[in-house]
Enzyme design. Structure first.
Site, mmCIF file in Angstrom:
data_model
loop_
_atom_site.group_PDB
_atom_site.id
_atom_site.type_symbol
_atom_site.label_atom_id
_atom_site.label_comp_id
_atom_site.label_asym_id
_atom_site.label_seq_id
_atom_site.Cartn_x
_atom_site.Cartn_y
_atom_site.Cartn_z
ATOM 1 N N PHE A 153 0.816 -1.226 0.000
ATOM 2 C CA PHE A 153 0.000 0.000 0.000
ATOM 3 C C PHE A 153 0.842 1.265 0.000
ATOM 4 O O PHE A 153 0.365 2.338 0.362
ATOM 5 C CB PHE A 153 -0.957 -0.009 1.200
ATOM 6 C CG PHE A 153 -1.910 -1.171 1.167
ATOM 7 C CD1 PHE A 153 -3.054 -1.120 0.375
ATOM 8 C CD2 PHE A 153 -1.660 -2.327 1.890
ATOM 9 C CE1 PHE A 153 -3.937 -2.196 0.304
ATOM 10 C CE2 PHE A 153 -2.537 -3.410 1.830
ATOM 11 C CZ PHE A 153 -3.672 -3.343 1.034
ATOM 12 N N CYS A 264 -0.769 3.477 -10.589
ATOM 13 C CA CYS A 264 -1.634 2.568 -9.820
ATOM 14 C C CYS A 264 -3.124 2.828 -10.016
ATOM 15 O O CYS A 264 -3.834 1.953 -10.531
ATOM 16 C CB CYS A 264 -1.283 2.658 -8.345
ATOM 17 S SG CYS A 264 0.450 2.311 -8.055
HETATM 18 C C1 UGA Z 1 -1.581 4.780 -4.576
HETATM 19 C C2 UGA Z 1 -2.158 4.466 -3.190
HETATM 20 O O1 UGA Z 1 -2.363 5.685 -2.461
HETATM 21 C C3 UGA Z 1 -1.225 3.537 -2.414
HETATM 22 O O2 UGA Z 1 -1.807 3.198 -1.176
HETATM 23 C C4 UGA Z 1 -0.983 2.288 -3.245
HETATM 24 O O3 UGA Z 1 -0.062 1.408 -2.619
HETATM 25 C C5 UGA Z 1 -0.412 2.672 -4.593
HETATM 26 O O4 UGA Z 1 -1.331 3.556 -5.258
HETATM 27 C C6 UGA Z 1 -0.207 1.405 -5.384
HETATM 28 O O5 UGA Z 1 -1.201 0.774 -5.731
HETATM 29 O O6 UGA Z 1 0.938 0.965 -5.523
HETATM 30 P P1 UGA Z 1 0.280 6.486 -5.495
HETATM 31 O O7 UGA Z 1 -0.299 6.198 -6.836
HETATM 32 O O8 UGA Z 1 1.748 6.394 -5.316
HETATM 33 O O9 UGA Z 1 -0.367 5.500 -4.387
HETATM 34 O O10 UGA Z 1 -0.104 7.963 -5.080
HETATM 35 P P2 UGA Z 1 -1.357 8.697 -4.355
HETATM 36 O O11 UGA Z 1 -0.815 9.577 -3.317
HETATM 37 O O12 UGA Z 1 -2.405 7.743 -3.964
HETATM 38 O O13 UGA Z 1 -1.891 9.630 -5.546
HETATM 39 C C7 UGA Z 1 -2.475 9.070 -6.723
HETATM 40 C C8 UGA Z 1 -3.069 10.174 -7.571
HETATM 41 O O14 UGA Z 1 -4.236 10.723 -6.947
HETATM 42 C C9 UGA Z 1 -2.147 11.367 -7.824
HETATM 43 O O15 UGA Z 1 -2.270 11.780 -9.162
HETATM 44 C C10 UGA Z 1 -2.658 12.437 -6.885
HETATM 45 O O16 UGA Z 1 -2.405 13.739 -7.320
HETATM 46 C C11 UGA Z 1 -4.147 12.135 -6.909
HETATM 47 N N1 UGA Z 1 -4.866 12.643 -5.717
HETATM 48 C C12 UGA Z 1 -4.587 12.137 -4.500
HETATM 49 C C13 UGA Z 1 -5.847 13.617 -5.889
HETATM 50 O O17 UGA Z 1 -6.119 14.074 -7.007
HETATM 51 N N2 UGA Z 1 -6.520 14.064 -4.776
HETATM 52 C C14 UGA Z 1 -6.257 13.569 -3.544
HETATM 53 O O18 UGA Z 1 -6.928 14.011 -2.581
HETATM 54 C C15 UGA Z 1 -5.283 12.604 -3.391
#
Ligand code: UGA
Length: 434
Positions: A153, A264
């Site tokens: 995660f 992801c």
């Molecule tokens: C995500 C999950 O959060 C991890 O728990 C998981 O392990 C990982 O995928 C995976 O499957 O390996 P990650 O993709 O690294 O992690 O990054 P996040 O922080 O989740 O952000 C993902 C996307 O959502 C980004 O583009 C971010 O800008 C966007 N986001 C995130 C939003 O647009 N709004 C938010 O409130 C949060």
């Protein structure tokens, strides 16, 4: 206990380095020899805060971390093998490409020496870990191995901290023997009272997809709500804050954006619904999230283009941030990249700056004009787009930018500035959902 990690992408390399930090003898395997040679010199193939320090510590000082391109030799004395290879989504076939997982399973089967626990840590659709079991069982007596599902995660940009301080560890198991071994290797986390949840293998596989899809749903939901906020003079940040105070909803992942990206969420949301379809189950909400998010980025790009003027020929646009989120050089499925392509297609010259992701971006969009600083990227700009919320974009000298830009217009796609503050500086401000 000797650990083998197969695949040195984000998950594999972070997992390997962190297990070495726990004190385990850890051997990472990748068939990409160039990558292995670089890693032997403690050179990470990507930027992840804190990773270089861990690599150098455990390769050079403790010698707990080592690398090889030979899985067969790595299997000597292996107690646990983690499969952390890529599982990309194949758009044309609407399913996950599991060929790397299958290939590794076959090679493991040919080289198991003693009892070994084989763990799928790559994100894999329900049923995959049992398929791995079948592949191995075709060559190895069942008493000589067990399979386990142990999804990861961690988030890019905070991966090491996420590994060391997880909210929970999930282990999908079939028997006590493999459960005890998995609990043993995660024992260092007991001190932090991390819940370790044992489930069936299939539950464990689904937990990963359901978690990522749920988080993606929160984002897509608040992004759609933000469109309504704009129409009725509401402020989505107030709305999200007040919603999040309800413990049942929670405040996290309600930040508006030009759409979620990364390696992801986009892939996992698609895979989850296509995997369910195979079992005759329609995950209609998950499907809607995927199309909502795809449309989201396109809408944001058109909104910007409409504001600047449809004929972008000879116009210069400043794009701040290229990675899909801060603290990473990863540009996969990044909204910033999609927006950059749209602007360039319309004839604009895109001057960009990103603290880490410019090399990767230039590889996929050679026409990008990469600058040495945010300020340089703003020179002569008809519009300034803040696409990724890197800390260094949060307190820019906007007065200085106003002087050097050809038109003082900011599209703040992450709402990192106070609207009134920017307007008071005489700059046209377009945030999201307000
Ligand atoms: C995500 C999950 O959060 C991890 O728990 C998981 O392990 C990982 O995928 C995976 O499957 O390996 P990650 O993709 O690294 O992690 O990054 P996040 O922080 O989740 O952000 C993902 C996307 O959502 C980004 O583009 C971010 O800008 C966007 N986001 C995130 C939003 O647009 N709004 C938010 O409130 C949060």
């Amino acid at each position: 206990m000797k650990l083998v990690i197969v695949g040195t992408g984000y998950v594999g390399l972070v997992t390997g380095s962190c297990f070495a930090e726990f004190g385990y003898d850890t051997l990472c395997v990748d068939k990409n020899e160039n990558r292995i040679n670089e890693l032997k010199n403690a050179k990470s193939p990507f930027f992840e805060p804190g990773l270089d320090d861990l690599l150098s510590k455990h390769i050079n000082k403790t010698k707990l971390l080592s690398f090889t391109s030979s899985l067969s030799s790595a299997m000597n004395n292996a107690d646990i093998v983690f499969i952390t290879v890529g599982t990309p989504y194949l758009k044309s076939e609407e399913e996950t490409d599991l060929s790397a997982v299958r290939e590794v399973a076959k090679e493991i089967a040919e080289n198991i020496k003693n009892y070994t626990v084989v763990v799928t840590k790559s994100t894999v659709p329900p049923g995959t870990t049992k398929e791995v079991k079948k592949i191995i069982a075709s060559k190895v007596p069942e008493k000589n191995f067990d399979v386990v599902s142990n999804p990861e995660f961690l988030r890019e940009g905070s991966a090491i901290n996420d590994f060391m301080r997880p909210d929970r560890v999930i282990i999908g198991i079939e028997n006590k023997k493999s459960e005890n071994i998995m609990r043993e290797i995660y024992r260092p986390l007991f001190l932090k009272e991390t819940p370790i949840i044992s489930t069936t293998i299939e539950s464990s596989e689904i937990i990963k997809y359901a978690s990522n899809s749920f988080l993606a749903t929160k984002i897509a939901f608040i992004n759609e709500v933000s469109d309504l906020c704009e129409k009725v003079d509401a402020d989505v940040q107030d709305v999200a804050k007040a919603m999040g105070l309800d413990n049942r909803i929670g405040s996290k992942f309600l930040n508006v954006s030009p759409g979620y990206g990364g390696s992801c969420f986009p892939k996992d949301v698609k895979t989850f619904s296509s995997a369910a379809k195979k079992y005759g189950v329609d995950l209609s909400i998950v499907k809607a999230v995927d199309s909502s998010n795809t449309q989201r980025t396109i809408n944001i790009a058109s909104r910007i283009i409409k504001k600047i003027g449809n004929n972008l020929n000879k116009k210069e646009v400043c794009l701040l941030g290229l990675s899909f989120k801060p603290n990473t050089d990863d540009i996969r499925e990044s909204a910033a990249i999609i927006i950059a392509r749209e602007l360039i297609n319309k004839g604009a010259k895109v001057n960009c700056f990103d603290p880490k992701a410019m090399n990767n971006a230039k590889k996929v969009i050679p026409k990008l004009n990469c600058c040495m600083s945010a300020y340089e990227a703003c020179d002569n700009a008809s519009a300034i787009i803040i696409a990724t919320e890197w800390n260094e974009f949060r307190a820019l000298n906007l007065s200085k930018i106003k002087e050097s830009a050809s038109e003082a217009v900011i599209f703040d796609l992450r709402n990192i500035y106070n609207k009134q503050y920017v307007i008071n500086l005489g700059i046209e401000y377009h945030g999201i959902g307000k």
